[in-house]
Design a protein around this motif. Structure first.
Motif, short mmCIF file in Angstrom:
data_model
loop_
_atom_site.label_atom_id
_atom_site.label_comp_id
_atom_site.label_asym_id
_atom_site.label_seq_id
_atom_site.Cartn_x
_atom_site.Cartn_y
_atom_site.Cartn_z
N THR A 196 -4.62 3.77 -6.54
CA THR A 196 -5.51 3.34 -5.48
C THR A 196 -5.28 1.86 -5.16
O THR A 196 -5.30 1.02 -6.06
CB THR A 196 -6.99 3.54 -5.89
N SER A 233 -0.47 2.27 4.51
CA SER A 233 0.57 2.99 3.79
C SER A 233 1.47 3.74 4.78
O SER A 233 0.99 4.39 5.71
CB SER A 233 -0.05 4.00 2.82
N GLU A 285 0.39 4.03 -2.97
CA GLU A 285 0.05 5.43 -2.68
C GLU A 285 1.11 6.37 -3.22
O GLU A 285 0.80 7.41 -3.79
CB GLU A 285 -0.12 5.65 -1.18
N GLN A 312 0.81 -1.22 0.00
CA GLN A 312 0.00 0.00 0.00
C GLN A 312 0.85 1.27 0.00
O GLN A 312 0.45 2.29 -0.57
CB GLN A 312 -0.95 -0.02 1.20
N THR A 357 -9.11 -2.66 -1.90
CA THR A 357 -9.67 -2.52 -0.55
C THR A 357 -9.41 -3.74 0.33
O THR A 357 -9.54 -3.63 1.55
CB THR A 357 -11.19 -2.28 -0.63
#
Length: 534
Positions: free
Chosen positions: A417, A426, A412, A408, A420
């Protein structure tokens, strides 16, 4: 309007839209160029104790240290499962082992998992991987790869490529860097951001250094860890029955490099799978090896008759550290080669550089080598990150982070994105000075590979900055609690200490809540036990 005027108008219109298209293309190219390059450097079994940015008691690693000096050093980074292939699966997927399915070194990696390199590749990144992956011969999401099969070899290793297998003469750490730099120089698309995974075999067992460093390091003597002769008096079955003790379980042949001839002359027996690795050497390489390790064998034959358990432990420890640290010296040299190239080509300013290991490692602490336990030396992992103009140079960060967070973080940073269902966080807020937004209170760990090599029992647990609670299960039902502030060496299990009764209650509840948060459960524990039996 006459034909001349109409023609002129058409030319002006075409010119206008041509400029617009050109300008739009240029803006897209500029936006793409602004995305940071990502270089993920990972070694195998590199203990944080063996990086001088953390401690200079054992070795100096000036090139790896450069990443911390120019960026951030994490002092509280850990893994979710301290064993090679599962750790790599967690890094690639951003999901715990019980979710991505790669619970141990034996199970297959489920290739339906989506990995962050696949996502970055689709987002326009050029991607490459060189070195040790340890599972899967055809990694998804890479434009180019050259990887070692399985554990790989130190000398004259085989590499798997998209064009077939090839043996490359030389020392694996140097070769991995040669391949990486060759790609950087000759096949990197300068119009695209890139994501590069530069993965070292070293310092994985059986610790074969290059000629340059076994000549130097076999002459060194290292300080003994305070817990080398730990008796595990406050701990349960798991610590006492694990088969990773330097005295009893470290091989004199495979690990300490005694020859079968030496063993026979002393009337000793031990397992040996070193022959194949040494057999890959050329005659010249083997002659240089024998010139150094031959005298070590002769010296041991003189010492052995007067050795007791304590002196033999110390001898084995010193031999272990000499070779283990010798392999790391080569890693540091080669990290320096890559960093220098980035600086010379002015690539470094827009590049995130990460140095880490797939887990920590025991360097004699608690009398052990290897990893697997949730105790600090294997649970914690080195983590150094450089990101120019984002990370203030020389920053130290003590927040709890994990290998679960890398996917993540990179997504980022790239402006992509994240799915989920990824389970990490992140690190970008920590890297960019927005620490106030970081809210992690506990980190989760789960180890599965039992019964198997080293006999470390299955266990799961959580750690906060203050405490660590561990539940050993499967063929036992034992709990341990450590006060991380008062007992950083984790030698005093206080699970039954009345003074910690409230802490035990709170930590057990927090563990239950954390298991639920990450979708782990007793049902999944039993599921993986049954799968393992098959």
């Amino acid at each position: 309007m006459n034909k001349v005027k109409i023609f002129a108008a058409l030319i002006l219109t075409a010119s206008f839209f041509g400029c617009q298209i050109k300008n739009t293309t240029k803006r897209v190219q500029q936006k793409t160029a602004e995305k940071p390059n990502i270089i993920f450097i990972m070694s195998d079994d590199h203990a944080y104790q063996a990086i001088s940015a953390y401690s200079d008691k054992l070795i100096n690693t000036p090139n790896i240290d450069r990443i911390a000096k120019e960026g951030m050093l994490f002092t509280n980074a850990s893994v979710t499962n301290s064993i090679c292939a599962p750790s790599r699966a967690v890094i690639l997927t951003g999901k715990h082992s019980h979710i991505n399915g790669k619970i141990d070194n034996l199970s297959k990696f489920d290739t339906t998992n989506v990995t962050y390199p696949q996502i970055l590749q689709k987002a326009g990144y050029q991607t490459a991987m060189f070195g040790k992956l340890h599972f899967g011969n055809n990694p998804k999401g890479f434009d180019e790869f050259k990887i070692l099969p399985g554990q790989g070899e130190y000398y004259n290793p085989t590499f798997i490529t998209q064009k077939g297998d090839t043996i490359i003469k030389g020392y694996v750490t140097d070769i991995t860097t040669d391949l990486t730099l060759d790609w950087m120089k000759n096949r990197r698309d300068k119009n695209k951001p890139f994501m590069l995974m530069y993965l070292h075999k070293a310092p994985h067992r059986a610790w074969l250094p290059s000629e340059k460093y076994y000549t130097e390091f076999t002459k060194k003597t290292f300080p003994l860890p305070e817990t080398l002769f730990d008796d595990y008096s406050t701990r349960g079955t798991a610590a006492r029955t694990a088969e990773m003790g330097i005295l009893k379980h470290m091989s004199l042949v495979n690990d300490n490099k005694l020859t079968p001839k030496t063993m026979k002359e002393l009337g000793l027996e031990d397992w040996n799978n070193l022959g194949e690795s040494l057999g890959r050497m050329t005659a010249e390489q083997r002659a240089k090896w024998d010139a150094v390790y031959g005298p070590i064998n002769e010296d041991f034959k003189k010492r052995y008759p007067t050795m007791n358990d304590s002196t033999l432990t110390v001898w084995k420890y010193q031999r272990y550290l000499q070779d283990y640290l010798g392999t790391i010296a080569s890693v540091d040299d080669n990290v320096g080669r890559l960093l220098n190239y980035l600086d010379e080509e002015k690539i470094a300013d827009n590049t995130i550089i990460v140095y880490t290991s797939d887990q920590g490692f025991y360097l004699g602490e608690h009398g052990w080598f290897d990893k697997r336990f949730m105790y600090n030396e294997s649970f914690k992992t080195p983590l150094l990150i450089k990101w120019p103009n984002k990370i203030a140079p020389g920053t130290t960060e003590d927040e709890m982070v994990q290998n679960l967070d890398f996917a993540q973080t990179f997504l980022e940073a790239a402006g992509v994105t994240a799915p989920t269902d990824m389970q990490g966080k992140s690190l970008v807020p920590l890297l960019t000075g927005k620490k106030e937004t970081w809210d992690r209170e506990a980190i989760y760990y789960h180890y599965y590979e039992y019964p198997a090599e080293h006999a470390v029992k299955r266990h799961y647990g959580i750690a906060t900055k203050e405490f660590k609670i561990i539940h050993f299960y499967h063929d036992v039902n034992e709990w341990e609690l450590y006060d991380r502030k008062k007992d950083p060496q984790e030698v005093n299990n206080v699970i039954n200490d009345p003074a910690y009764a409230k802490v035990v209650q709170e930590m057990k509840q927090k563990l239950k809540d954390t298991r639920k948060k990450y979708k782990d459960s007793e049902e999944l524990d039993n599921h993986y036990i049954e799968i393992y039996k098959k």
